[in-house]
Design a protein around this motif. Sequence first.
Motif, PDB file in Angstrom:
ATOM      1  N   ILE A   1       0.832  -1.203   0.000  1.00  0.00           N
ATOM      2  CA  ILE A   1       0.000   0.000   0.000  1.00  0.00           C
ATOM      3  C   ILE A   1       0.863   1.248   0.000  1.00  0.00           C
ATOM      4  N   LYS A   2       0.247   2.397  -0.255  1.00  0.00           N
ATOM      5  CA  LYS A   2       0.965   3.665  -0.263  1.00  0.00           C
ATOM      6  C   LYS A   2       1.543   3.937   1.118  1.00  0.00           C
ATOM      7  N   TYR A   3       2.818   4.306   1.164  1.00  0.00           N
ATOM      8  CA  TYR A   3       3.509   4.464   2.437  1.00  0.00           C
ATOM      9  C   TYR A   3       3.084   5.729   3.182  1.00  0.00           C
ATOM     10  N   GLU A   4       2.860   5.570   4.482  1.00  0.00           N
ATOM     11  CA  GLU A   4       2.692   6.671   5.418  1.00  0.00           C
ATOM     12  C   GLU A   4       3.528   6.338   6.645  1.00  0.00           C
ATOM     13  N   GLU A   5       4.123   7.364   7.272  1.00  0.00           N
ATOM     14  CA  GLU A   5       5.024   7.084   8.405  1.00  0.00           C
ATOM     15  C   GLU A   5       4.322   6.384   9.564  1.00  0.00           C
ATOM     16  N   ASN A   6       3.039   6.641   9.745  1.00  0.00           N
ATOM     17  CA  ASN A   6       2.334   5.973  10.838  1.00  0.00           C
ATOM     18  C   ASN A   6       2.296   4.455  10.677  1.00  0.00           C
ATOM     19  N   LEU A   7       2.545   3.980   9.454  1.00  0.00           N
ATOM     20  CA  LEU A   7       2.583   2.533   9.242  1.00  0.00           C
ATOM     21  C   LEU A   7       3.757   1.892   9.976  1.00  0.00           C
ATOM     22  N   ASN A   8       4.821   2.661  10.225  1.00  0.00           N
ATOM     23  CA  ASN A   8       5.946   2.142  11.011  1.00  0.00           C
ATOM     24  C   ASN A   8       5.456   1.650  12.369  1.00  0.00           C
ATOM     25  N   LEU A   9       4.449   2.363  12.883  1.00  0.00           N
ATOM     26  CA  LEU A   9       3.919   2.055  14.207  1.00  0.00           C
ATOM     27  C   LEU A   9       3.246   0.689  14.248  1.00  0.00           C
ATOM     28  N   VAL A  10       2.720   0.241  13.116  1.00  0.00           N
ATOM     29  CA  VAL A  10       2.064  -1.071  13.070  1.00  0.00           C
ATOM     30  C   VAL A  10       3.068  -2.170  13.399  1.00  0.00           C
ATOM     31  N   PHE A  11       4.254  -2.089  12.798  1.00  0.00           N
ATOM     32  CA  PHE A  11       5.298  -3.081  13.101  1.00  0.00           C
ATOM     33  C   PHE A  11       5.724  -2.975  14.565  1.00  0.00           C
ATOM     34  N   TYR A  12       5.893  -1.745  15.025  1.00  0.00           N
ATOM     35  CA  TYR A  12       6.377  -1.552  16.391  1.00  0.00           C
ATOM     36  C   TYR A  12       5.396  -2.110  17.424  1.00  0.00           C
ATOM     37  N   ILE A  13       4.106  -1.781  17.281  1.00  0.00           N
ATOM     38  CA  ILE A  13       3.126  -2.264  18.272  1.00  0.00           C
ATOM     39  C   ILE A  13       2.924  -3.775  18.141  1.00  0.00           C
ATOM     40  N   THR A  14       3.113  -4.311  16.939  1.00  0.00           N
ATOM     41  CA  THR A  14       3.097  -5.767  16.783  1.00  0.00           C
ATOM     42  C   THR A  14       4.204  -6.392  17.617  1.00  0.00           C
ATOM     43  N   ALA A  15       5.407  -5.837  17.507  1.00  0.00           N
ATOM     44  CA  ALA A  15       6.544  -6.342  18.286  1.00  0.00           C
ATOM     45  C   ALA A  15       6.285  -6.181  19.785  1.00  0.00           C
ATOM     46  N   LEU A  16       5.690  -5.059  20.171  1.00  0.00           N
ATOM     47  CA  LEU A  16       5.363  -4.814  21.575  1.00  0.00           C
ATOM     48  C   LEU A  16       4.333  -5.825  22.084  1.00  0.00           C
ATOM     49  N   SER A  17       3.383  -6.168  21.224  1.00  0.00           N
ATOM     50  CA  SER A  17       2.366  -7.160  21.598  1.00  0.00           C
ATOM     51  C   SER A  17       2.992  -8.535  21.785  1.00  0.00           C
ATOM     52  N   TYR A  18       3.870  -8.923  20.871  1.00  0.00           N
ATOM     53  CA  TYR A  18       4.563 -10.206  21.017  1.00  0.00           C
ATOM     54  C   TYR A  18       5.415 -10.225  22.285  1.00  0.00           C
ATOM     55  N   PHE A  19       6.059  -9.109  22.578  1.00  0.00           N
ATOM     56  CA  PHE A  19       6.872  -8.991  23.792  1.00  0.00           C
ATOM     57  C   PHE A  19       5.993  -9.188  25.025  1.00  0.00           C
ATOM     58  N   GLN A  20       4.808  -8.576  25.012  1.00  0.00           N
ATOM     59  CA  GLN A  20       3.870  -8.710  26.124  1.00  0.00           C
ATOM     60  C   GLN A  20       3.465 -10.169  26.324  1.00  0.00           C
ATOM     61  N   LEU A  21       3.392 -10.917  25.226  1.00  0.00           N
ATOM     62  CA  LEU A  21       2.999 -12.328  25.275  1.00  0.00           C
ATOM     63  C   LEU A  21       4.196 -13.261  25.455  1.00  0.00           C
ATOM     64  N   SER A  22       5.374 -12.671  25.701  1.00  0.00           N
ATOM     65  CA  SER A  22       6.627 -13.422  25.880  1.00  0.00           C
ATOM     66  C   SER A  22       7.019 -14.219  24.639  1.00  0.00           C
ATOM     67  N   LYS A  23       6.575 -13.758  23.470  1.00  0.00           N
ATOM     68  CA  LYS A  23       6.980 -14.349  22.203  1.00  0.00           C
ATOM     69  C   LYS A  23       8.185 -13.561  21.675  1.00  0.00           C
ATOM     70  N   PHE A  24       9.336 -13.767  22.322  1.00  0.00           N
ATOM     71  CA  PHE A  24      10.501 -12.923  22.084  1.00  0.00           C
ATOM     72  C   PHE A  24      11.063 -13.067  20.681  1.00  0.00           C
ATOM     73  N   SER A  25      11.090 -14.283  20.176  1.00  0.00           N
ATOM     74  CA  SER A  25      11.614 -14.498  18.826  1.00  0.00           C
ATOM     75  C   SER A  25      10.765 -13.759  17.792  1.00  0.00           C
ATOM     76  N   LEU A  26       9.437 -13.859  17.928  1.00  0.00           N
ATOM     77  CA  LEU A  26       8.537 -13.160  17.009  1.00  0.00           C
ATOM     78  C   LEU A  26       8.668 -11.645  17.163  1.00  0.00           C
ATOM     79  N   SER A  27       8.878 -11.191  18.392  1.00  0.00           N
ATOM     80  CA  SER A  27       9.030  -9.765  18.637  1.00  0.00           C
ATOM     81  C   SER A  27      10.279  -9.227  17.953  1.00  0.00           C
TER      82      SER A  27
END
Length: 274
Positions: A186-212
């Motif tokens: 899709i067309k790039y917007e800087e806020n899309l960076n946040l999608v990856f970051y919060i995904t990693a934060l969610s995996y971290f919260q679930l102790s899925k460190f490798s996925l994070s």
Amino acid sequence: MNNLGDILKETRQKKQLSQLETAEDICSQSTLSEIEHNKYIPNTQLLINLCQRLSINFKDLVLSENFKVCKEKYFNQKVKSFYKSCDYHALNAFLNRPTVTETVQTSKQTQAYYLYLSICAIHLDNGLDQAKEFLKLSLACAGRSRSQTTLTRIGNIILAYVYSQQGLRTSAYRQITLALKDISTIKYEENLNLVFYITALSYFQLSKFSLSIKTIEEGIHFSLNNNSHFILLNDLYLMANIAEVIKQNNYHLNIKKFNIFNNLVHNHIYENIK
């Protein structure tokens, strides 16, 4: 600016801090200078301490560009100001003023309005259940279009983060899948960076460190491929925290198999992690 030192220096200057102020009780000014000139790679604890001094909070949900919640320019500026300063009490009170709610008109404005209320709920005493309801209302305003806007993806991924905090793995994974679907096409917007970051934060919260870690790596490549450095220091700060958790709890994870910092530094920031 593709190095850790450059990113730290830029952040320090934005905070209007001198090297001496930043380094005080953490490291010597000369060490910080070497870090900023990419001559010295900090270990994870040093990076964590520097990020804390620079008021980086890896749990803050920071937007690059704010969304409009109503037709009034002044009201949107106030929302932006409260949000940027992380004054969630003031933001929540402002959003609930009748003069503001009366100017929320379009579905997109309503979607953004409930998104901000959800972020307030996450950071205040309203609780995760309240945040979850606001997010569902926000996403309901998006309709059933197959084409997700950036605003919709942000709503999906913050909902995933809420689910992860509640330990609801299946629900969190479902929202992550929705948020990331076809994101590279899709067309790039800087806020899309946040999608990856919060995904990693969610995996971290679930102790899925490798996925994070894997998601942080993907997010960094996504950012750099689009010539953006938005949220990169948060990525590195989160990575450092993951490394410390792994070290302190003796988890069996070969962290060195990831090439996460290859585009940012010439050595591994986690080289002292055993």
